[in-house]
Write an enzyme that holds these catalytic residues in place. Structure first.
Site, PDB file in Angstrom:
ATOM      1  CB  SER A   1      -8.158   0.982   5.658  1.00  0.00           C
ATOM      2  OG  SER A   1      -8.890   2.171   5.715  1.00  0.00           O
TER       3      SER A   1
ATOM      4  CE  LYS B   1      -3.947   1.926   2.637  1.00  0.00           C
ATOM      5  NZ  LYS B   1      -4.756   1.749   3.868  1.00  0.00           N
TER       6      LYS B   1
ATOM      7  CB  SER C   1      -8.016   4.000   2.936  1.00  0.00           C
ATOM      8  OG  SER C   1      -7.125   3.271   3.786  1.00  0.00           O
TER       9      SER C   1
HETATM   10  N1  GLN Z   1     -12.779   4.293   6.384  1.00  0.00           N
HETATM   11  C1  GLN Z   1     -12.214   4.706   7.630  1.00  0.00           C
HETATM   12  C2  GLN Z   1     -11.879   6.155   7.562  1.00  0.00           C
HETATM   13  O1  GLN Z   1     -12.191   6.766   6.606  1.00  0.00           O
HETATM   14  C3  GLN Z   1     -11.027   3.855   7.939  1.00  0.00           C
HETATM   15  C4  GLN Z   1      -9.761   4.342   7.379  1.00  0.00           C
HETATM   16  C5  GLN Z   1      -8.591   3.439   7.663  1.00  0.00           C
HETATM   17  O2  GLN Z   1      -8.721   2.379   8.264  1.00  0.00           O
HETATM   18  N2  GLN Z   1      -7.436   3.898   7.233  1.00  0.00           N
HETATM   19  O3  GLN Z   1     -11.318   6.711   8.442  1.00  0.00           O
END
Ligand code: GLN
Length: 506
Positions: free
Chosen positions: A180, A81, A156
């Site tokens: 994410s 990532k 994400s």
């Molecule tokens: N979707 C969540 C957010 O927008 C989780 C993000 C993540 O785990 N990096 O914060």
């Protein structure tokens, strides 16, 4: 037996490598060829390192043939990532503000991948600074779901999940601050594991919210996640929150796949209302399969989970606003001068750069976090959220008195359409309703495929375990995977429509 290396799991590739039936160069080349053919449609990668990956593969082959000490996964390639720093390779965190930045060092987990001799195929797409649930907040355009190119791959870490799901990498690294790793796994029919907080070093991760961030595996099988967990996990003196203890016996648990006598707790607050009926049905059927395999089912209640989402969306922006202050136009990446100003001040350059370099979601959270931390509001917002965090952790502690692991659907729905929630931040935030509590409490969580919803798209099943007991979630995940493999007569991903024939709408 298939002859296409991109169809094999990492464990199978490791076996073929050990048996001398495949070389790392062959495996890596096969993935690079498939990336060339398929990734223009999926856009899982932001950067592909062809030469670097092939050189690392050749070195892995040399180590094996010289009879040197090798790891199980030596020679198996991986995608990383883009929020993880990689020496000499572009690292943007999905943001325009880091365009052109080349890190001078590797994250600890990258060092460990390299030491294990795992070629790095490239860097995967993500929501900007890991803020989002759809990968649509990437400054470089969205990633598409390999099951349906008009749908989101989750976020994400949608790039890592889609790379694995589309067979563009056997393994990938994700990061999970509020879901994410797990939510993208859920909507792409793949496996995603968030280890216990501190189980994998955060050194070299571009921080979103330091008290919540955790890196972990994105794979197609539970065993593959465990194998990768073993490579990247373990103590690191460069991360003061790293756990100074051996990696839990995750591989052994994944191989044993045993739930006999295990008490599995269904979290009342993470089922029913708010979850799509077909998601709920697949979840209930999965629970029944685990009962067939000897697990005991109990129902538990975690009353403060109702406030977890609100607490998370105060704690995360607060930490993020502070972590993102370093992008000041002086130290990294982008620098733009304010228009029409002849000799701009440092503040003017900083403001213009942050305005041009950050997307809307990042700005929204920086403003929110700065507000929540400001004098006069700190106690009412940030302080209050921290109290809720403690109550969530206490709910977990009480629930783990009654059950060895806890389970729920990973996400409330299957993959939604691109664009559907982009203009409604609250709707986007609600995707993480079931994943966020684990981050607040620092406990490990796993998402495994649980079958298909009424729309023919994957549904995810979440397993949560007490802190440092990561092996428990791997055992349950592997048991469910084995039961479903029997029911379907093969991996769920084999049912994904052929990508090669899909059209991309522009
Ligand atoms: N979707 C969540 C957010 O927008 C989780 C993000 C993540 O785990 N990096 O914060």
């Amino acid at each position: 037996m298939t002859s296409d290396p991109t169809r094999l799991s990492a464990a199978e590739l490791a076996d073929r490598l050990a048996a001398g039936e495949l070389s790392s160069v062959e495996i890596t080349q096969a993935h690079l060829d498939r990336i060339d053919a398929v990734d223009p449609k999926v856009h899982a990668y932001l950067h592909v390192d062809r030469d670097g990956a092939l050189a690392q593969a050749a070195e892995a082959d040399r180590r094996r043939s010289a009879g040197e000490d090798v790891a199980a996964l030596t020679g198996v390639p991986i995608a990383v990532k883009d929020v993880v720093t990689t020496k000499g390779l572009p690292t943007t965190a999905g943001s325009r503000i880091l365009q052109g930045w080349i890190p001078p060092y590797d994250a600890t987990l990258v060092t460990r991948l390299k030491q294990a001799g795992m070629p790095i195929l490239g860097k995967t797409n993500m929501d900007e600074f890991a803020m989002g649930s759809s990968t649509e907040h990437s400054a470089y355009g969205p990633t598409r779901n390999p099951w349906d190119l008009e749908r989101i791959p989750g976020g994400s870490g949608g790039g890592s999940a889609a790379a694995v799901g589309a067979h563009l990498a056997p393994l990938a690294i994700g990061t999970d601050t509020g879901g994410s790793i797990r939510q993208p796994a859920s909507v792409t029919g793949t496996v995603g594991a968030k280890p216990t907080y501190g189980g994998v070093s955060r050194y070299g991760l571009i921080a979103l919210a330091s008290s919540l961030d955790q890196a972990g595996p994105c794979t197609r099988t539970v065993l593959d996640s465990a194998l990768l967990h073993e490579v990247i996990g373990g103590h690191d003196p460069m991360d003061s929150t790293s756990i100074d203890a051996p990696v839990p016996p995750v591989v052994e648990a994944a191989r044993r796949a045993d739930v006999t006598g295990l008490r599995i707790g269904i979290v009342r607050e993470l089922t029913g209302d708010g979850y799509a009926p077909d998601v709920q049905r697949r979840f209930d059927e999965s629970v029944a399969l685990l009962t067939d395999r000897g697990a005991e089912i109990v129902e538990v209640s975690c009353p403060h989970f109702e406030q977890a989402l609100a607490a998370y969306y105060l704690i995360l922006p607060s930490e993020a606003s502070s972590n993102l202050a370093k992008f000041d136009a002086m130290r990294y990446g982008l620098r733009v001068g304010p228009e029409g100003v002849e000799r701009p001040s440092a503040e003017q350059v900083m403001a213009a750069t942050r305005d041009a370099g950050f997307g809307d979601e990042v700005k929204r959270r920086v403003i929110l976090g700065t507000y929540a931390l400001s004098a006069g509001y700190y106690d009412a917002y940030y302080g209050q959220a921290q109290k809720v965090r403690t109550l969530v952790a206490r709910d977990f502690a009480a629930a783990f008195e009654q059950a060895d692991v806890l389970v729920s659907p990973t996400a409330p729905t299957t993959a939604f359409r691109l664009g559907d929630k982009l203009d409604d931040p609250m709707a986007m935030y609600r995707n993480d309703i079931a994943t966020i509590p684990a981050n607040l409490a620092g406990i490990p969580g796993l998402s495994v495929p649980a079958g298909l919803g009424d729309d023919g798209l994957p549904v995810g099943f979440q397993v949560l375990a007490p802190a440092t007991r990561d092996e428990l979630m791997y055992g349950v995940g592997a048991a469910l995977e084995a039961a479903l493999l029997q029911e379907w007569g093969g991996p769920l991903l084999d049912r994904a429509p052929a990508l090669e024939t899909m059209e991309v709408a522009r």
